[in-house]
Design a protein around this motif. Sequence first.
Motif, mmCIF file in Angstrom:
data_model
loop_
_atom_site.group_PDB
_atom_site.id
_atom_site.type_symbol
_atom_site.label_atom_id
_atom_site.label_comp_id
_atom_site.label_asym_id
_atom_site.label_seq_id
_atom_site.Cartn_x
_atom_site.Cartn_y
_atom_site.Cartn_z
ATOM 1 N N PHE A 15 43.387 34.138 51.985
ATOM 2 C CA PHE A 15 42.139 34.906 51.903
ATOM 3 C C PHE A 15 41.009 34.043 51.340
ATOM 4 C CE2 PHE A 15 39.486 37.470 48.937
ATOM 5 C CZ PHE A 15 38.721 38.125 49.886
ATOM 6 N N LEU A 16 41.289 33.335 50.253
ATOM 7 C CA LEU A 16 40.249 32.536 49.601
ATOM 8 C C LEU A 16 39.870 31.290 50.396
ATOM 9 C CD1 LEU A 16 41.392 32.844 45.901
ATOM 10 C CD2 LEU A 16 39.482 34.013 47.018
ATOM 11 N N SER A 17 40.741 30.836 51.288
ATOM 12 C CA SER A 17 40.460 29.618 52.047
ATOM 13 C C SER A 17 39.261 29.758 52.979
ATOM 14 C CB SER A 17 41.697 29.186 52.843
ATOM 15 O OG SER A 17 41.936 30.069 53.923
ATOM 16 N N GLN A 18 38.842 30.988 53.250
ATOM 17 C CA GLN A 18 37.691 31.194 54.113
ATOM 18 C C GLN A 18 36.357 30.940 53.394
ATOM 19 O OE1 GLN A 18 37.012 35.335 55.292
ATOM 20 N NE2 GLN A 18 38.129 35.971 53.457
ATOM 21 N N TYR A 19 36.408 30.830 52.084
ATOM 22 C CA TYR A 19 35.187 30.651 51.304
ATOM 23 C C TYR A 19 34.981 29.188 50.932
ATOM 24 C CZ TYR A 19 35.312 35.684 50.992
ATOM 25 O OH TYR A 19 35.347 37.018 51.310
ATOM 26 N N GLN A 20 33.726 28.778 50.996
ATOM 27 C CA GLN A 20 33.333 27.446 50.542
ATOM 28 C C GLN A 20 32.747 27.613 49.149
ATOM 29 O OE1 GLN A 20 30.491 26.210 53.458
ATOM 30 N NE2 GLN A 20 32.013 26.011 55.062
ATOM 31 N N VAL A 21 33.193 26.779 48.220
ATOM 32 C CA VAL A 21 32.713 26.898 46.849
ATOM 33 C C VAL A 21 32.150 25.570 46.358
ATOM 34 C CG1 VAL A 21 34.323 28.758 46.259
ATOM 35 C CG2 VAL A 21 34.984 26.395 45.838
ATOM 36 N N ARG A 57 30.666 34.442 42.783
ATOM 37 C CA ARG A 57 31.145 33.439 41.839
ATOM 38 C C ARG A 57 32.623 33.632 41.551
ATOM 39 N NH1 ARG A 57 27.340 35.379 38.511
ATOM 40 N NH2 ARG A 57 25.303 34.666 39.034
ATOM 41 N N ILE A 58 33.261 32.535 41.201
ATOM 42 C CA ILE A 58 34.653 32.557 40.739
ATOM 43 C C ILE A 58 34.673 31.782 39.432
ATOM 44 C CG2 ILE A 58 37.015 31.819 41.215
ATOM 45 C CD1 ILE A 58 36.299 32.003 44.224
ATOM 46 N N TYR A 65 33.409 27.119 36.637
ATOM 47 C CA TYR A 65 32.699 28.166 37.359
ATOM 48 C C TYR A 65 32.363 27.629 38.742
ATOM 49 C CZ TYR A 65 31.766 30.525 32.897
ATOM 50 O OH TYR A 65 31.880 31.157 31.696
ATOM 51 N N TYR A 66 32.451 28.501 39.750
ATOM 52 C CA TYR A 66 32.174 28.088 41.121
ATOM 53 C C TYR A 66 31.266 29.105 41.791
ATOM 54 C CZ TYR A 66 36.152 25.079 40.275
ATOM 55 O OH TYR A 66 36.994 24.148 39.733
ATOM 56 N N ASN A 67 30.237 28.613 42.507
ATOM 57 C CA ASN A 67 29.427 29.466 43.369
ATOM 58 C C ASN A 67 30.118 29.544 44.717
ATOM 59 O OD1 ASN A 67 27.201 30.332 41.899
ATOM 60 N ND2 ASN A 67 26.061 28.465 42.295
ATOM 61 N N ILE A 73 31.986 37.507 48.330
ATOM 62 C CA ILE A 73 33.419 37.720 48.460
ATOM 63 C C ILE A 73 33.633 39.159 48.935
ATOM 64 C CG2 ILE A 73 35.592 37.915 47.179
ATOM 65 C CD1 ILE A 73 34.566 35.668 45.364
ATOM 66 N N ASP A 74 34.501 39.335 49.884
ATOM 67 C CA ASP A 74 34.814 40.654 50.427
ATOM 68 C C ASP A 74 35.621 41.436 49.388
ATOM 69 O OD1 ASP A 74 35.763 42.886 51.776
ATOM 70 O OD2 ASP A 74 36.304 41.770 53.585
#
Length: 89
Positions: A15-21, A57-58, A65-67, A73-74
Amino acid sequence: MTIDKKEAIDELKMFLSQYQVKKIKDPKGIVYSEEAVFRMNIHTKNKSLMVFFDKDRIHIPGIGYYNVLNGPIDKGRLQSFLEKYVGEN
């Protein structure tokens, strides 16, 4: 919520692999409200992480911290994931 099953961790990673941070160098001024954040404890064989997810953010305490560049995020999908595994812990 604590995640420790390999199947759940693999699903979360997918799921998280779809996001660029992008790591935030100076997170000063970032304030999270309890209502806006999903919190998870993730336990793997070698480590334990607490992860906070906000809409864009994560935060992984002790790591950074990551943008989320292609967010938000869904949260609906994240909530479904949490509900799927909450009864198993």
